[in-house]
Design a protein around this motif. Structure first.
Motif, PDB file in Angstrom:
ATOM      1  N   UNK A 158      31.513  43.177  20.287  1.00 54.62           N
ATOM      2  CA  UNK A 158      30.998  41.787  20.423  1.00 54.62           C
ATOM      3  C   UNK A 158      31.828  41.188  19.382  1.00 54.62           C
ATOM      4  N   UNK A 159      32.117  39.893  19.920  1.00 55.66           N
ATOM      5  CA  UNK A 159      33.209  38.984  19.515  1.00 55.66           C
ATOM      6  C   UNK A 159      32.493  38.288  17.929  1.00 55.66           C
ATOM      7  N   UNK A 167      40.210  39.759  19.238  1.00 58.35           N
ATOM      8  CA  UNK A 167      40.849  40.457  18.067  1.00 58.35           C
ATOM      9  C   UNK A 167      39.777  40.846  17.020  1.00 58.35           C
ATOM     10  N   UNK A 168      38.630  39.931  16.670  1.00 58.02           N
ATOM     11  CA  UNK A 168      37.830  40.247  15.663  1.00 58.02           C
ATOM     12  C   UNK A 168      36.412  40.388  16.167  1.00 58.02           C
ATOM     13  N   UNK A 169      35.763  41.650  16.158  1.00 56.51           N
ATOM     14  CA  UNK A 169      34.590  41.990  16.584  1.00 56.51           C
ATOM     15  C   UNK A 169      33.734  42.502  15.582  1.00 56.51           C
ATOM     16  N   UNK A 272      30.750  47.023  12.779  1.00 55.39           N
ATOM     17  CA  UNK A 272      32.404  46.880  12.147  1.00 55.39           C
ATOM     18  C   UNK A 272      32.566  45.981  11.038  1.00 55.39           C
ATOM     19  N   UNK A 273      33.301  46.170  10.082  1.00 52.49           N
ATOM     20  CA  UNK A 273      33.478  45.242   9.236  1.00 52.49           C
ATOM     21  C   UNK A 273      33.950  43.866   9.699  1.00 52.49           C
ATOM     22  N   UNK A 274      33.691  42.777   9.321  1.00 51.92           N
ATOM     23  CA  UNK A 274      33.833  41.445   9.795  1.00 51.92           C
ATOM     24  C   UNK A 274      34.945  40.852   9.220  1.00 51.92           C
ATOM     25  N   UNK A 275      36.053  40.540   9.952  1.00 47.36           N
ATOM     26  CA  UNK A 275      37.395  39.944   9.318  1.00 47.36           C
ATOM     27  C   UNK A 275      37.545  38.660   9.930  1.00 47.36           C
TER      28      UNK A 275
END
Ligand code: AMP
Ligand code: MG
Length: 276
Positions: A158-159, A167-169, A272-275
């Motif tokens: 999930x974006x 790239x970022x999920x 997931x860790x948000x980046x």
């Protein structure tokens, strides 16, 4: 790709001669439509009724006044928008045996539901040709055929809203023979005077929905249903949207600004860790 082009030629509101274009431009007279178009129109009507009009394919006149994709970042004229809103009563769309009509001024826009239908049809096409493992991604609209080779389910990321595309999920859900569809504020929109204007509209006002939600993700078998419900639940907001999701027995993830979540019971979700 050929299937996508075929459905675009049927369902686009701008492609001259499409079923939707002909309904929108027939001055209220009934026009014959394909059974594919009819199936989508009937599902749209069902979800409109189930959501008390939050989902509304008659938002086309209002939607056409917004320019989310050409980089112009300009608001529509308020009077014009009010006029368009007065032309957005979905009960003025008539569905017959193989004909459909819309009262003059009503503009049907299948943007909130068509991709879901098309993804289902692509899955059927692949299955009909013996494919037992595939992932179809129409952008925010994922359908899986079977599991991955080896039997593990597909992992759908999930974006992260505002993150880098692809790239970022922020989370992962599993899917095998199912749909995962997300409606959100971040894919299409523009910023103006500190406000973010996006493409999911409140049919009562014609303005983008501002209810604290960032995204809604729906997981269920049918991507037609998932697409319509994701948009409907987004417009309804976290509380009423959750009621609608539960009524349909689908899994749902409501993500609010700041990251707070409402998730249906039993949905497995990996964070997931948000980046982004
Ligand atoms: P989605 O990305 O599936 O949530 O659909 C958003 C698209 O659906 C927009 O770009 C419009 O074409 C259309 N739309 C906007 N607001 C609504 C609404 N309240 N009900 C149904 N369709 C809408
Ligand atoms: Mg949708």
């Amino acid at each position: 790709m050929a299937l996508c082009r075929e459905y675009d030629a049927l369902l686009s509101k701008t492609a001259e001669g499409s079923d939707v274009w002909r309904i929108n431009n027939s001055g209220g007279n009934p026009v014959p439509v394909s059974c594919e178009t009819m199936e989508i129109l009937k599902k749209a009507r069902e979800i409109s009724e189930a959501s008390g009009g939050a989902f509304n394919i008659a938002v086309g006149a209002a939607a056409a006044l917004w320019r989310f994709t050409d980089g112009s970042a300009a608001l529509p004229d308020a009077d014009e928008l009010a006029g368009a809103v007065s032309m957005s009563d979905y009960t003025n769309i008539y569905l017959g045996e193989n004909v459909a009509a819309a009262a003059p001024g009503i503009k049907i826009d299948l943007g909130g539901i068509a991709k879901g239908y098309i993804a289902d049809r692509i899955a059927d096409y692949l299955k009909g040709r013996g494919v037992d493992s595939a992932l179809i991604n129409l952008g925010g609209n994922i359908v899986t055929v079977g599991a991955k080779r080896g039997g593990a389910p597909w992992s759908i990321g999930l974006q992260t809203p505002g993150g880098r595309h692809g790239v970022d999920f922020w989370a992962v859900v599993s899917s095998a023979d199912g749909a995962v569809v997300t409606s959100g504020i971040y894919e299409r929109g523009f910023a103006l005077n500190g406000e973010w204007y996006h493409h999911i509209l409140d049919p009562r006002t014609g303005y983008p929905v501002q209810n604290g939600l960032e995204t809604v993700t729906i997981c269920t078998k049918s991507s037609l249903l998932a697409d319509a419900l994701a948009t409907a639940c987004f417009v309804l907001g976290a509380e009423k949207g959750m009621e609608l999701a539960l009524r349909y027995g689908v899994h749902a993830i409501f993500r609010k600004h700041g990251g707070a979540l409402d998730i249906t019971k039993g949905l497995e979700i990996g964070f997931l860790k948000e980046n982004g």
